[in-house]
Design a protein around this motif. Structure first.
Motif, short mmCIF file in Angstrom:
data_model
loop_
_atom_site.label_atom_id
_atom_site.label_comp_id
_atom_site.label_asym_id
_atom_site.label_seq_id
_atom_site.Cartn_x
_atom_site.Cartn_y
_atom_site.Cartn_z
N THR A 376 -14.33 23.71 -1.75
CA THR A 376 -12.97 23.29 -2.10
C THR A 376 -12.61 21.98 -1.40
O THR A 376 -13.23 21.60 -0.40
N GLY A 377 -11.58 21.33 -1.93
CA GLY A 377 -11.13 20.07 -1.34
C GLY A 377 -10.64 20.25 0.08
O GLY A 377 -10.93 19.42 0.95
N ARG A 378 -9.89 21.32 0.35
CA ARG A 378 -9.38 21.55 1.69
C ARG A 378 -10.53 21.81 2.67
O ARG A 378 -10.51 21.34 3.80
N ALA A 379 -11.52 22.59 2.23
CA ALA A 379 -12.66 22.89 3.10
C ALA A 379 -13.46 21.63 3.40
O ALA A 379 -13.93 21.42 4.52
N GLY A 388 -16.57 14.40 11.81
CA GLY A 388 -16.54 12.93 11.83
C GLY A 388 -17.46 12.30 10.81
O GLY A 388 -17.62 11.08 10.76
N PHE A 389 -18.08 13.13 9.94
CA PHE A 389 -18.97 12.63 8.89
C PHE A 389 -18.31 12.87 7.52
O PHE A 389 -17.62 13.87 7.33
N PRO A 390 -18.53 11.96 6.56
CA PRO A 390 -17.91 12.14 5.24
C PRO A 390 -18.36 13.45 4.59
O PRO A 390 -19.52 13.86 4.71
N ALA A 391 -17.43 14.10 3.88
CA ALA A 391 -17.74 15.35 3.18
C ALA A 391 -17.07 15.33 1.81
O ALA A 391 -15.99 14.75 1.64
N LYS A 392 -17.70 15.96 0.84
CA LYS A 392 -17.16 16.05 -0.52
C LYS A 392 -17.16 17.50 -0.97
O LYS A 392 -17.85 18.34 -0.41
N THR A 393 -16.38 17.76 -2.03
CA THR A 393 -16.53 19.06 -2.68
C THR A 393 -17.87 19.05 -3.41
O THR A 393 -18.39 17.99 -3.79
N ILE A 394 -18.41 20.22 -3.64
CA ILE A 394 -19.68 20.32 -4.37
C ILE A 394 -19.53 19.73 -5.77
O ILE A 394 -20.41 19.02 -6.26
N HIS A 395 -18.39 20.00 -6.40
CA HIS A 395 -18.17 19.50 -7.76
C HIS A 395 -18.20 17.97 -7.80
O HIS A 395 -18.82 17.38 -8.68
N ARG A 396 -17.51 17.35 -6.83
CA ARG A 396 -17.46 15.88 -6.84
C ARG A 396 -18.82 15.29 -6.49
O ARG A 396 -19.19 14.22 -6.98
N LEU A 415 -29.90 14.59 -6.37
CA LEU A 415 -29.12 13.94 -5.31
C LEU A 415 -30.07 13.24 -4.34
O LEU A 415 -31.13 13.79 -4.00
N PRO A 416 -29.71 12.07 -3.83
CA PRO A 416 -30.64 11.26 -3.02
C PRO A 416 -30.58 11.56 -1.52
O PRO A 416 -30.52 10.65 -0.71
N ASP A 600 -11.04 21.88 -13.79
CA ASP A 600 -10.83 20.93 -14.88
C ASP A 600 -11.54 19.64 -14.49
O ASP A 600 -11.02 18.82 -13.75
N TYR A 601 -12.75 19.48 -15.01
CA TYR A 601 -13.58 18.35 -14.62
C TYR A 601 -13.04 17.03 -15.15
O TYR A 601 -13.22 15.98 -14.53
N ASP A 602 -12.35 17.09 -16.30
CA ASP A 602 -11.77 15.86 -16.86
C ASP A 602 -10.70 15.31 -15.92
O ASP A 602 -10.62 14.10 -15.70
N LYS A 603 -9.88 16.19 -15.37
CA LYS A 603 -8.81 15.76 -14.47
C LYS A 603 -9.30 15.62 -13.02
O LYS A 603 -8.57 15.11 -12.17
N ASP A 604 -10.49 16.12 -12.74
CA ASP A 604 -11.04 16.10 -11.39
C ASP A 604 -10.18 16.93 -10.43
O ASP A 604 -9.90 16.54 -9.30
N VAL A 605 -9.73 18.09 -10.91
CA VAL A 605 -9.04 19.07 -10.07
C VAL A 605 -9.71 20.42 -10.27
O VAL A 605 -10.23 20.71 -11.36
N TYR A 606 -9.66 21.24 -9.21
CA TYR A 606 -10.49 22.43 -9.21
C TYR A 606 -9.72 23.67 -8.77
O TYR A 606 -8.68 23.59 -8.10
N ASN A 607 -10.26 24.80 -9.17
CA ASN A 607 -9.67 26.10 -8.87
C ASN A 607 -9.31 26.20 -7.38
O ASN A 607 -10.17 26.06 -6.52
N GLY A 608 -8.03 26.43 -7.08
CA GLY A 608 -7.58 26.57 -5.69
C GLY A 608 -6.95 25.33 -5.10
O GLY A 608 -6.37 25.40 -4.00
N ASP A 609 -7.02 24.17 -5.79
CA ASP A 609 -6.38 22.95 -5.27
C ASP A 609 -4.86 23.12 -5.27
O ASP A 609 -4.28 23.58 -6.25
#
Length: 725
Positions: A376-379, A388-396, A415-416, A600-609
């Protein structure tokens, strides 16, 4: 007072409430000869202001709302008066037209307004205030309505509302009616937001028999889908047959015949889990199989970095981070540095974050390509802040491609990264884990971090638990609570709950981060929570009611469930209510706290946001939600993706942390009261946890172990890979 069956007809002046889920409506209707508007209640698939209704029903005197007409049968016809057309155009049907422009258009063109919008759009700009841009929006909006009008009328007659009808049209186009007539049960497979029950209603109206083989076969997937909703990847054969018989109300023999046909055509599979014969949706069975194959492959391929001299690395990282690692952390770090696939698990305050940060500090000096991710985005944000390192949601990270309806990164475009660390893995279901693993190059090292004692994922499976229990890969179990954790009542009590021990519920005079407020009746629980969130916690701890305090509920339903509490908290925290829109059983206002409930991948928002409503545009039928600085626009027809979020379920809070959480606990929640649910809820609180309710309910939750067993094949697939044959 109850009167005999009567007929009522009139113009729908206002739709006060309409639930797309149940069809229940509350209308204000203008009836000829009546000075005041009449309240009409009943059920209909779709209804708009401006339409004309004829209803059969009875008059009832509602104790709370007064005299109402309760419609047992309702027929809706398009507007046939200028007043009706005005209401119809201003009801939200067409982009670019609100009540203001509806008035102008009807004044300019009267009964010809529909013809003008359809065939003579150039005349629109002769209306004051309508320029070429708005005229184009109106014409396009009407063209879309015209294109789907016949389909809409067909679908309305068969129990489908506006937003779902639009989705059907977008999926099948001009063939919509033919597809539905041939097999209405396709809708449940192909259309988001349409389930078996809606498809079944349409099928019955088309004359498809209740005991038809077509319905029985669709019902097999429906029953398995119900199992999916409870986290299962399969159901035992007898349980599936019992459930299908209960849901479909048809003979066992017909269900068994339908099941054999579904197996023969490969839609479902039969295999054992342990000694139990189980039925799987074929695609889900293959996903679990692929997860096991990929994890095993990853573990066998060499990692990207050479062996590391751990003694030296340990000494340097402790010096750099100014920390002293415990013996168990040192052992875990040594294992992590020399493993290709590792799982790190443990409760709050046991040093998982410190361990991850140490791994990152060491490997980042080795010219490694490292990535961090969370479900999730919050996690993800919390992971980034803590390491202190960049993190993303799995979806993004996987990058969704809306054109192809899939992720951009897969086995053909991996993924590289040399190392991927995934936090909060307990909430990753089999679908997301499969997508992630498909995108990993075999050389990529993988570290999965999570608390296995928390609730399993909302979606199907129990991935983290199955991987750990398979004993196929190295696992680090962190158990020692460090100083900061020992000073926190939240952490201390969370560990007691996890052990099945009841914490001390007496509220001492000294300031604490954990409180229990006793309240027996549901009504009192609600009042206490409203006051805590609105006044007491903000005053005592300086926290913002909207941003910092989250109410977490064991259940959505009931008097102290998330849905009921949302209504009372909305009134308490956003009483101005200002402009609002009513859709799908919710009333949304400016300033409301809301949650996205599906990806909703089109809007780039996810379950629980979680977000806040910042704008309502009645003319263009759009609503804007601010997700921590990112604004997302919703068409009114897409508002079934949102719910109020003053209160949310504990399940939806997984992977998130809040400065303060308030948790109602009553025996009303009995079906969901269990140790891992309460443990998960308590561990969501960072600075403050307040439990409100009955001590009996608290004790029940602490003593009750995990809920029903989840049926999943992943554990066996993993063990088979380890010990083939």
């Amino acid at each position: 007072m109850i009167e005999a069956q009567q007929t009522l007809s009139g113009l729908v002046e206002r739709v006060t409430f309409h639930s797309q889920e149940t069809g229940f409506f509350v209308l204000r209707v203008k009836v000829r000869g009546q000075k005041d508007l009449i309240t009409v209640v009943g059920n209909a698939s779709a209804i708009s202001a401006g339409e004309h209704i004829e209803a059969n029903g009875i008059w009832v005197n509602n104790a709370a709302y007064g005299l109402q007409f309760q419609a047992h049968f309702l027929q809706v016809t398009p507007p046939n008066s200028l007043e009706g057309i005005k209401k119809y155009l201003g009801s939200g049907l067409i982009k670019g037209i609100g009540p203001h422009y509806a008035e102008k258009l009807v004044h300019a063109f009267a009964f010809d307004v529909f013809t003008v919008m359809e065939k003579e759009q150039e005349k629109l700009i002769t209306v004051s205030g309508i320029g070429r841009k708005r005229a184009k929006i109106i014409a396009e909006g009407w063209a879309e309505q015209r294109a789907v009008r016949a389909i809409m009328l067909f679908l309305y007659a068969h129990g489908v509302g506006t937003s779902r009808a639009v989705r059907i049209y977008k999926t099948y186009g001009e063939k919509s009616i033919d597809v539905i007539k041939e097999n209405p049960y396709r809708l449940a497979k192909d259309i988001r937001g349409i389930g078996f029950l809606t498809a079944d209603t349409i099928a019955q109206k088309l004359g498809i028999e209740k005991n038809s083989l077509l319905r029985a076969r669709a019902g097999i997937s429906y029953a398995l889908g119900e199992g999916l909703n409870n986290g299962n990847c399969a159901l035992p054969l007898e349980q599936l047959l019992d459930l299908a018989e209960k849901l479909l109300q048809i003979s066992r023999e017909l269900i068994e015949e339908a099941l054999q046909l579904e197996i023969y055509e490969g839609n479902v599979l039969q295999d054992k889990i342990g000694e139990k014969e189980c039925i799987f949706l074929a695609w889900l069975y293959r996903i679990e199989e692929k997860i096991a194959e990929k994890l095993y492959t990853l573990s066998l391929v060499d990692k990207a970095w050479a062996e590391i001299e751990t003694t030296k690395a340990l000494r340097e990282v402790q010096k750099k981070l100014v920390i002293t690692l415990s013996h168990s952390q040192k052992e875990a770090l040594a294992l992590a540095l020399n493993s290709k696939l590792l799982i790190i698990t443990g409760g709050p305050g046991v040093g998982k974050t410190t361990l991850v940060k140490s791994i990152l500090e060491i490997l980042s000096t080795k010219d490694m390509k490292i990535a961090l991710a969370a479900p999730t985005g919050r996690a993800a944000k919390r992971l980034e802040e803590s390491t202190g390192f960049p993190a993303k949601t799995i979806h993004r990270m996987l990058e969704y491609d809306p054109q192809k309806n899939c992720f951009k990164h897969d086995e053909n475009n991996p993924l590289p990264y040399d190392l991927l660390i995934v936090d909060e893995t307990s909430m990753v279901d089999v679908l997301l884990m499969n997508s992630l693993l498909r995108a990993l190059d075999n050389k990529t090292a993988l570290i999965l971090v999570g608390d296995v004692d928390q609730l399993p994922s909302v979606g199907p499976g129990q991935v983290l638990s199955d991987i750990i229990n398979s004993a196929c890969f190295p696992v680090v179990f962190l158990t020692e609570i460090f100083r900061q954790g020992k000073e926190s009542k939240i952490i201390a009590n969370a560990h007691l709950i996890n052990k099945g021990q009841l914490p001390d519920l007496k509220n001492k005079r000294e300031k604490s981060d954990f409180y229990f407020v006793e309240a027996e009746e549901a009504e009192k629980v609600t009042k206490v929570i409203n006051r805590l969130v609105k006044e007491r916690i903000p005053q005592a701890f300086g926290l913002d009611p909207l941003k910092d305090i989250q109410v977490l509920c064991p259940m959505n339903r009931g008097g102290v469930g998330a849905r009921s509490l949302n209504i009372s908290l909305q009134e308490a925290l956003n009483s101005s209510m200002g402009k609002k829109v009513e859709r799908f059983g919710w009333s949304f206002s400016l300033g409301d706290k809301v949650m996205q409930i599906e990806n909703d991948y089109d809007k780039d928002v996810y379950n629980g946001d979680l977000g806040v409503i910042r704008a309502l545009d009645e003319e263009n039928k759009e609503l804007v939600v601010d997700y921590e600085g990112k604004e997302v626009v919703y068409n009114y027809d897409d508002l079934d993706q949102l719910v109020l979020a003053y209160a949310i379920s504990i399940h939806k809070a997984q992977g998130s942390e809040y400065p303060a959480v308030v948790i109602p606990l009553t025996t009303q929640h009995y079906p969901m009261l269990q140790k891992n649910l309460l443990y998960t809820g308590v561990t969501r609180g960072k600075k403050l946890v307040v439990l409100v309710g009955q001590k009996k309910a608290f004790a029940l939750a602490v003593k009750k172990k995990r809920g029903l067993k989840r049926w999943s094949k992943l554990l066996e697939f993993l063990q088979t890979k380890k010990n083939p044959g």
